[in-house]
Design an enzyme around this catalytic site. Structure first.
Site, mmCIF file in Angstrom:
data_model
loop_
_atom_site.group_PDB
_atom_site.id
_atom_site.type_symbol
_atom_site.label_atom_id
_atom_site.label_comp_id
_atom_site.label_asym_id
_atom_site.label_seq_id
_atom_site.Cartn_x
_atom_site.Cartn_y
_atom_site.Cartn_z
ATOM 1 N NE ARG A 33 -3.445 2.474 2.565
ATOM 2 C CZ ARG A 33 -3.356 3.373 3.548
ATOM 3 N NH1 ARG A 33 -2.615 3.139 4.620
ATOM 4 N NH2 ARG A 33 -4.024 4.497 3.474
ATOM 5 C CG HIS A 88 -1.371 8.930 3.246
ATOM 6 N ND1 HIS A 88 -1.463 7.570 3.514
ATOM 7 C CD2 HIS A 88 -1.044 9.511 4.419
ATOM 8 C CE1 HIS A 88 -1.186 7.364 4.802
ATOM 9 N NE2 HIS A 88 -0.925 8.535 5.374
ATOM 10 C CD GLU A 138 -5.262 7.592 9.524
ATOM 11 O OE1 GLU A 138 -4.820 8.680 9.923
ATOM 12 O OE2 GLU A 138 -4.905 6.506 9.992
ATOM 13 C CG ASN A 190 -5.368 3.269 8.534
ATOM 14 O OD1 ASN A 190 -5.397 2.275 7.820
ATOM 15 N ND2 ASN A 190 -4.911 4.440 8.121
ATOM 16 C CE1 TYR A 234 -0.360 2.797 13.454
ATOM 17 C CE2 TYR A 234 -2.301 3.911 12.591
ATOM 18 C CZ TYR A 234 -1.036 3.371 12.402
ATOM 19 O OH TYR A 234 -0.461 3.398 11.155
ATOM 20 C CD GLU A 285 -1.847 4.059 7.974
ATOM 21 O OE1 GLU A 285 -1.599 4.487 9.125
ATOM 22 O OE2 GLU A 285 -2.006 4.798 6.991
HETATM 23 C C1 FCB Z 1 -1.742 7.292 10.534
HETATM 24 C C2 FCB Z 1 -1.295 7.815 9.197
HETATM 25 C C3 FCB Z 1 0.062 7.351 8.771
HETATM 26 C C4 FCB Z 1 1.023 7.278 9.930
HETATM 27 C C5 FCB Z 1 0.432 6.523 11.082
HETATM 28 C C6 FCB Z 1 1.347 6.365 12.265
HETATM 29 O O1 FCB Z 1 -2.642 8.184 11.105
HETATM 30 O O2 FCB Z 1 -2.208 7.458 8.196
HETATM 31 O O3 FCB Z 1 0.512 8.184 7.744
HETATM 32 O O4 FCB Z 1 1.427 8.548 10.281
HETATM 33 O O5 FCB Z 1 -0.747 7.142 11.496
#
Ligand code: FCB
Length: 445
Positions: free
Chosen positions: A73, A117, A162, A288, A290, A353
């Site tokens: 990607r 992006h 995002e 995405n 985290y 992500e």
């Molecule tokens: C996301 C972004 C990516 C990177 C990660 C850690 O929000 O899409 O570009 O910065 O976080």
């Protein structure tokens, strides 16, 4: 468990790795301008050189092939293709992505491009940026140009990365480019991003072209059962998740979020027919993830990205954190995937992500990033469990292939499974890269 067709990949984005910001006719983006603003980026870092991927992509693709990646990607820099954001194509810019996709295909790696992006051509920001409806139209035009050039070799397209960040970090908190602090503009930006996605999807979709969008979603829980805490969780879930998921998958904005946002702005910018287009646009959804969010009510108003909801605080869940200060909780990913399955019409899902920054140490025999391996392992276990519960999860892209420019944090945080020495541009696969290669080879954990 992961089926044999599961797409194992890694992700990057243009401004974070390419460098070569003034080469082959590329125009300036809002991130070039923002990075040149004193105080905007830690250490005054910029993406001018980054990981020099623009020049080193053949070596980087060879590295991916060595790890056995099935998908890659990446994002296309709009200002390479249309240096002013509209008008004729800059062929030299487009050629870079032709060469990149061809090199990937030669190695049997599926190209998984994202059209946007965050690097908006600066001239479009000068004409109003995402708060202006015209930007959505320009985006669709750009998408059509790229599709025309690469549609014979790309099957899965992602329009935006995002949009929450583009809208609310870019236009409300000013932490991201273009650095504006205008909450009402941010709400308009969110809609025009979705509209741009919808218009682009109309031009791209076809028998061999599947369209998706990548959202940064999270699992939100209240700290307690007080009405103020429950309301805080509803609001944050609304702003972070439902403000995007509902229009895309149900064709309507959620009423409660509209009510919260009416304190900030009216909705005259939403035209008849917009939501119909946005709601008919997805073949797959990129997620995405985290960290989860624990939130509660607050009596002190704060200004944050959650515009229209000042009486909310983010609480400490007491879990270990990454170098970004983000709490590590893979159960949040499982809960999020189950919720998508339960609350929305079925659509193939891809984790586009997931990953972590840690303070890596380069030793004489490599980078032994056990924390990152544990993070990825935990989150992949959640993916496997989700699949076991019937979640239509079809692929996973680790963030990130390479250490890179982490936006306003500059080059400090390292997310790569491959270490980059920015002085020499030397690449060293970390232990996590070797571990991931083995996961791919075995087709699972
Ligand atoms: C996301 C972004 C990516 C990177 C990660 C850690 O929000 O899409 O570009 O910065 O976080």
């Amino acid at each position: 468990m992961f089926d044999p067709g599961f797409l194992w990949g890694a992700a990057t984005s243009s401004y974070q790795i390419e460098g070569a910001v003034a080469e082959d006719g590329r125009g300036p983006s809002i991130w070039d301008t923002f990075a040149a603003t004193p105080g905007a980026i830690q250490g005054g870092d910029t993406g001018a050189v980054a990981a020099d991927h623009y020049h080193r992509f053949p070596g980087d693709v060879a590295l991916m092939a060595g790890l056995g990646l099935r998908g890659y990607r990446f994002s296309l820099a709009w200002p390479r293709i249309q240096p002013t954001g509209s008008g004729a194509v800059n062929q030299r810019g487009l050629d870079f992505y032709r060469r990149l996709t061809d090199t990937l295909l030669d190695q049997g790696i599926q190209p998984w491009p994202t059209l946007y992006h965050w690097d908006l051509p600066q001239p479009l920001e000068d004409r109003g940026g995402w708060p202006a409806r015209d930007t959505a139209e320009r985006f669709a035009e750009y998408a059509a140009l790229v599709h025309e050039a690469l549609g014979d070799r790309v099957t899965h397209w992602t329009t935006l990365n995002e949009p929450w960040c583009s809208a609310f970090l870019g236009y409300a908190t000013g932490r991201h480019a273009p650095g504006r602090r205008d909450p009402a503009a941010a709400v308009r930006a969110a809609h025009h991003l979705l509209l741009g996605h919808g218009l682009a999807a109309e031009t791209i979709r076809g028998d061999d072209s599947h369209v998706g969008i990548t959202l940064n979603l999270t699992h939100v829980t209240p700290v307690g059962t007080e009405p103020a805490d429950l309301d805080a969780a509803r609001r944050i879930d609304g702003m972070q998740n439902r403000l995007f998921l509902d229009p895309l998958l149900r064709g309507a904005y959620p009423d409660d979020v509209l009510a919260d946002l009416r304190e900030v702005t009216g909705f005259g910018h939403v035209h008849d027919g917009d939501l119909k287009r946005i709601g008919a646009s997805l073949d797959h959804l990129g997620v995405n993830y985290y960290a989860p969010m624990l939130v509660g009510g607050s009596s002190t108003p704060t200004q944050s990205a959650y515009v229209g909801s000042p009486l909310v605080r983010v609480a400490d869940g007491g879990r270990p954190r990454t170098a970004m200060g983000w709490e590590i909780d893979e159960r949040g990913l499982l809960e999020l995937l189950l919720r998508l399955k339960d609350d929305y019409p079925a659509v193939p899902l891809y984790i586009t992500e997931n990953g972590a920054a840690f303070d890596d140490v380069v030793e004489h025999d490599g980078v032994h990033d056990a924390h990152r391996v544990a993070y990825l392992d935990g989150h992949l276990r959640s993916c496997a469990q989700a699949i076991g519960h019937g979640v239509p999860l079809k692929g996973y892209f680790v963030w990130s292939l390479l250490d890179n420019f982490e936006w306003s944090f500059g080059y400090g945080p390292r997310f790569g499974i491959v270490h980059v020495d920015y002085a020499t541009q030397h690449r060293t696969p970390k232990d996590s890269a070797r571990w991931y290669a083995e996961v791919i080879r075995r087709g699972g954990l």
